[in-house]
Design an enzyme around this catalytic site. Sequence first.
Site, PDB file in Angstrom:
ATOM      1  N   GLU A 180       0.589 -13.110  -8.613  1.00 24.93           N
ATOM      2  CA  GLU A 180       0.604 -14.563  -8.826  1.00 24.93           C
ATOM      3  C   GLU A 180       1.993 -14.936  -9.321  1.00 24.93           C
ATOM      4  O   GLU A 180       2.824 -15.443  -8.570  1.00 24.93           O
ATOM      5  CB  GLU A 180      -0.482 -14.962  -9.823  1.00 24.93           C
ATOM      6  CG  GLU A 180      -0.529 -16.452 -10.114  1.00 24.93           C
ATOM      7  CD  GLU A 180      -1.498 -16.798 -11.262  1.00 24.93           C
ATOM      8  OE1 GLU A 180      -1.801 -18.001 -11.393  1.00 24.93           O
ATOM      9  OE2 GLU A 180      -1.931 -15.899 -12.006  1.00 24.93           O
ATOM     10  N   HIS A 199      -6.546  -9.734 -11.015  1.00 21.28           N
ATOM     11  CA  HIS A 199      -5.479 -10.668 -10.667  1.00 21.28           C
ATOM     12  C   HIS A 199      -4.189  -9.862 -10.475  1.00 21.28           C
ATOM     13  O   HIS A 199      -3.874  -8.964 -11.272  1.00 21.28           O
ATOM     14  CB  HIS A 199      -5.216 -11.659 -11.802  1.00 21.28           C
ATOM     15  CG  HIS A 199      -6.292 -12.646 -12.068  1.00 21.28           C
ATOM     16  ND1 HIS A 199      -7.613 -12.329 -12.233  1.00 21.28           N
ATOM     17  CD2 HIS A 199      -6.221 -14.006 -12.230  1.00 21.28           C
ATOM     18  CE1 HIS A 199      -8.313 -13.432 -12.490  1.00 21.28           C
ATOM     19  NE2 HIS A 199      -7.489 -14.466 -12.488  1.00 21.28           N
ATOM     20  N   ASP A 232     -10.070 -21.706  -9.017  1.00 18.44           N
ATOM     21  CA  ASP A 232      -9.475 -21.119 -10.223  1.00 18.44           C
ATOM     22  C   ASP A 232     -10.009 -21.782 -11.497  1.00 18.44           C
ATOM     23  O   ASP A 232     -10.928 -21.257 -12.119  1.00 18.44           O
ATOM     24  CB  ASP A 232      -7.957 -21.190 -10.151  1.00 18.44           C
ATOM     25  CG  ASP A 232      -7.268 -20.159 -11.044  1.00 18.44           C
ATOM     26  OD1 ASP A 232      -7.967 -19.322 -11.653  1.00 18.44           O
ATOM     27  OD2 ASP A 232      -6.028 -20.171 -11.127  1.00 18.44           O
ATOM     28  N   HIS A 237     -12.858 -19.412 -13.090  1.00 15.62           N
ATOM     29  CA  HIS A 237     -13.079 -18.992 -14.475  1.00 15.62           C
ATOM     30  C   HIS A 237     -14.093 -19.924 -15.122  1.00 15.62           C
ATOM     31  O   HIS A 237     -13.885 -21.150 -15.146  1.00 15.62           O
ATOM     32  CB  HIS A 237     -11.771 -19.027 -15.264  1.00 15.62           C
ATOM     33  CG  HIS A 237     -10.749 -18.055 -14.784  1.00 15.62           C
ATOM     34  ND1 HIS A 237     -10.529 -16.841 -15.398  1.00 15.62           N
ATOM     35  CD2 HIS A 237      -9.902 -18.097 -13.728  1.00 15.62           C
ATOM     36  CE1 HIS A 237      -9.574 -16.188 -14.755  1.00 15.62           C
ATOM     37  NE2 HIS A 237      -9.179 -16.934 -13.728  1.00 15.62           N
ATOM     38  N   HIS A 270     -13.199 -16.993  -6.908  1.00 13.54           N
ATOM     39  CA  HIS A 270     -12.204 -16.958  -7.982  1.00 13.54           C
ATOM     40  C   HIS A 270     -12.262 -18.269  -8.754  1.00 13.54           C
ATOM     41  O   HIS A 270     -11.601 -19.251  -8.417  1.00 13.54           O
ATOM     42  CB  HIS A 270     -10.798 -16.742  -7.416  1.00 13.54           C
ATOM     43  CG  HIS A 270      -9.754 -16.490  -8.470  1.00 13.54           C
ATOM     44  ND1 HIS A 270      -9.085 -15.294  -8.588  1.00 13.54           N
ATOM     45  CD2 HIS A 270      -9.282 -17.278  -9.469  1.00 13.54           C
ATOM     46  CE1 HIS A 270      -8.234 -15.359  -9.597  1.00 13.54           C
ATOM     47  NE2 HIS A 270      -8.347 -16.561 -10.146  1.00 13.54           N
TER      48      HIS A 270
END
Length: 348
Positions: free
Chosen positions: A204, A201, A282, A18, A16
């Site tokens: 969260e 996702h 992340d 980006h 995970h």
Amino acid sequence: MTLASYLRAAPKVELHVHLEGAIRPATMRELAARNGVTLPELSNGASDRFAYRDFEHFIQLFVAAVRSLRTVEDYERIVMEFADDLARQHVHYAEVTFSPSTHSIYGVPQETYFAGLRQGRDRARAEYGVELAWVFNLVRRWNDATRLRPLADYATSVAIEGREIGVVALGLGGAEAGAPPEPFAPWFDRALAVGLHSAPHAGELAGPESVWGAVRALGAERIGHGVRAIDDPALMAELARRRIALEVCPTSNICLGVYPTYAAHPLARLHAAGVPVTVNSDDPPLFGTTLNDEVALLAGPFGLDVAACDELLLNAVRHSFLPPESKATLLANFQAELAALKLLHLAT
């Protein structure tokens, strides 16, 4: 040597992260200047760290990163720099999230970012020994009907075409408020039908209902974040029973206010409940972290022992979307390397 040095040296997989949120700040400044993009305030004077005021400023920084990318060479460069950062942390394989509709909105054609991602991936393998795969994201922020359908159609279509450049899954990102998973089911059905995996996702900033929706409506095989599953014992039991892994990003959760402190974070409790947990970074420079830093938290504030740390490291291999034979080989290699590292770092 110590458990901390062992974890820093350990082989790793990242599930995970980006790509747009992993661009080095100095590179973003250079690309923005070259491509005529005015950036928001990036940092408080540090060249290698971002600083953001709130979630909206975080989104501005993410969008600024996208707008700074214009050419094949730009995309190839950020992939190569990212692979360099991974190799320094002993990361062998990463499944990297990319949001194609956002790039399209800012005028970058598919052939440009496809070429950059392909060339960067090939060079990362050849020059750093790092294997990359892509998770192409749908974006929740385009959740009104007039924008959702064409952008989701676009992102799903390029994800399917992108299998030739290493796309392995369809994802779903963006703010969860007012954008539950269920309306995105038609696009996930389309992706799953041709063999892509499902990695949205959920859970969260929204609660367990978001995770339930991702599992039931989107066929989620992994959940990005998913930490709010801790609020529903039945959901935790279902994730454990079905072996649906969570891509947990502790520092991201602290920075964005999901939990106030590491002491309050549920990573250790989720693991103890039998939920498959992986640890991830992340958007590393946006949150002032690295994957090595996140893994170090396992033995620090989370207080996990060596066996539990190993389990989380190996979970990232087990719950990757690698083909079965490649996964088995990588898992065996990791187990052998971890055994050798124990003799070096942990032998008394």
